[in-house]
Design a protein around this motif. Structure first.
Motif, mmCIF file in Angstrom:
data_model
loop_
_atom_site.group_PDB
_atom_site.id
_atom_site.type_symbol
_atom_site.label_atom_id
_atom_site.label_comp_id
_atom_site.label_asym_id
_atom_site.label_seq_id
_atom_site.Cartn_x
_atom_site.Cartn_y
_atom_site.Cartn_z
ATOM 1 N N TRP A 1 0.823 -1.199 0.000
ATOM 2 C CA TRP A 1 0.000 0.000 0.000
ATOM 3 C C TRP A 1 0.867 1.262 0.000
ATOM 4 O O TRP A 1 0.585 2.219 -0.720
ATOM 5 C CB TRP A 1 -0.955 0.027 1.186
ATOM 6 C CG TRP A 1 -1.570 1.382 1.350
ATOM 7 C CD1 TRP A 1 -1.442 2.222 2.400
ATOM 8 C CD2 TRP A 1 -2.370 2.079 0.379
ATOM 9 N NE1 TRP A 1 -2.104 3.402 2.156
ATOM 10 C CE2 TRP A 1 -2.696 3.336 0.912
ATOM 11 C CE3 TRP A 1 -2.837 1.764 -0.887
ATOM 12 C CZ2 TRP A 1 -3.462 4.272 0.234
ATOM 13 C CZ3 TRP A 1 -3.607 2.699 -1.581
ATOM 14 C CH2 TRP A 1 -3.914 3.933 -1.006
ATOM 15 N N VAL A 40 2.115 1.800 -3.493
ATOM 16 C CA VAL A 40 1.034 2.277 -4.364
ATOM 17 C C VAL A 40 0.725 3.744 -4.061
ATOM 18 O O VAL A 40 0.560 4.555 -4.974
ATOM 19 C CB VAL A 40 -0.225 1.396 -4.215
ATOM 20 C CG1 VAL A 40 -1.434 2.033 -4.888
ATOM 21 C CG2 VAL A 40 0.026 0.011 -4.779
ATOM 22 N N ALA A 41 0.645 4.090 -2.792
ATOM 23 C CA ALA A 41 0.353 5.474 -2.409
ATOM 24 C C ALA A 41 1.439 6.425 -2.915
ATOM 25 O O ALA A 41 1.142 7.514 -3.414
ATOM 26 C CB ALA A 41 0.208 5.584 -0.885
ATOM 27 N N MET A 90 0.935 6.797 -6.647
ATOM 28 C CA MET A 90 -0.205 7.664 -6.947
ATOM 29 C C MET A 90 0.140 9.135 -6.708
ATOM 30 O O MET A 90 -0.360 10.011 -7.407
ATOM 31 C CB MET A 90 -1.412 7.268 -6.095
ATOM 32 C CG MET A 90 -2.000 5.944 -6.496
ATOM 33 S SD MET A 90 -3.321 5.273 -5.419
ATOM 34 C CE MET A 90 -3.929 6.618 -4.487
ATOM 35 N N THR A 91 0.990 9.400 -5.763
ATOM 36 C CA THR A 91 1.375 10.766 -5.445
ATOM 37 C C THR A 91 2.388 11.312 -6.449
ATOM 38 O O THR A 91 2.259 12.431 -6.929
ATOM 39 C CB THR A 91 1.970 10.836 -4.026
ATOM 40 O OG1 THR A 91 0.996 10.341 -3.108
ATOM 41 C CG2 THR A 91 2.366 12.247 -3.654
#
Length: 141
Positions: free
Chosen positions: A19, A22-23, A26-27
């Motif tokens: 996670w 992924v975060a 995405m950022t």
């Protein structure tokens, strides 16, 4: 009978690590892709995606509402951006001959040339930023 809801289950160590990756992606990804496209083509990521979305259509045209969904921007923002791209000669808009309540965006030959010229460097950047790290993670390196 009244059921007491279970407490939400936290993420295990593997899920938490995934996670966080992924975060971070995405950022960082939108800014990195935008920077690459600005550097290589003088275009924003959303402008590139509009041209790419049209280039992927069989007849190089899409309804504006479908294009907005494809690019994940509002119809209003798409209209403003399409106006700029029209001034560049990369697309034009016409009423949909099937249903005049809709407007079609149509990719011009110059727009096709622009998007196909940029596609290889953009694909290389996507590969570097997205697929290469995933490949490394899944191979355990």
């Amino acid at each position: 009978m009244f059921m007491i809801p279970e407490e939400p289950k936290g993420l295990d160590a593997d899920e938490s690590g995934t996670w966080l990756e992924v975060a971070a992606l995405m950022t960082r990804l939108p800014a990195a892709l935008d920077a690459q496209l600005q550097r290589d083509a003088g275009r924003s990521h959303s402008e590139y995606m509009i041209l790419a979305g049209l280039s992927m259509s069989t007849d190089r045209r899409r309804r504006m509402s479908e294009l907005a969904d494809f690019v994940a921007i509002s119809l209003s923002r798409l209209s403003h951006t399409a106006k700029r791209l029209e001034k560049q000669g990369w697309l034009y808009r016409i009423p949909d001959p099937v249903n005049g309540r809709f407007t079609l965006a149509v990719l011009t030959d110059a727009g096709w040339e622009k998007v196909t010229a940029v596609a290889p460097t953009h694909a290389a950047e996507v590969r570097r930023l997205v697929f290469d790290p995933l490949t490394k993670s899944s191979s355990g390196t």
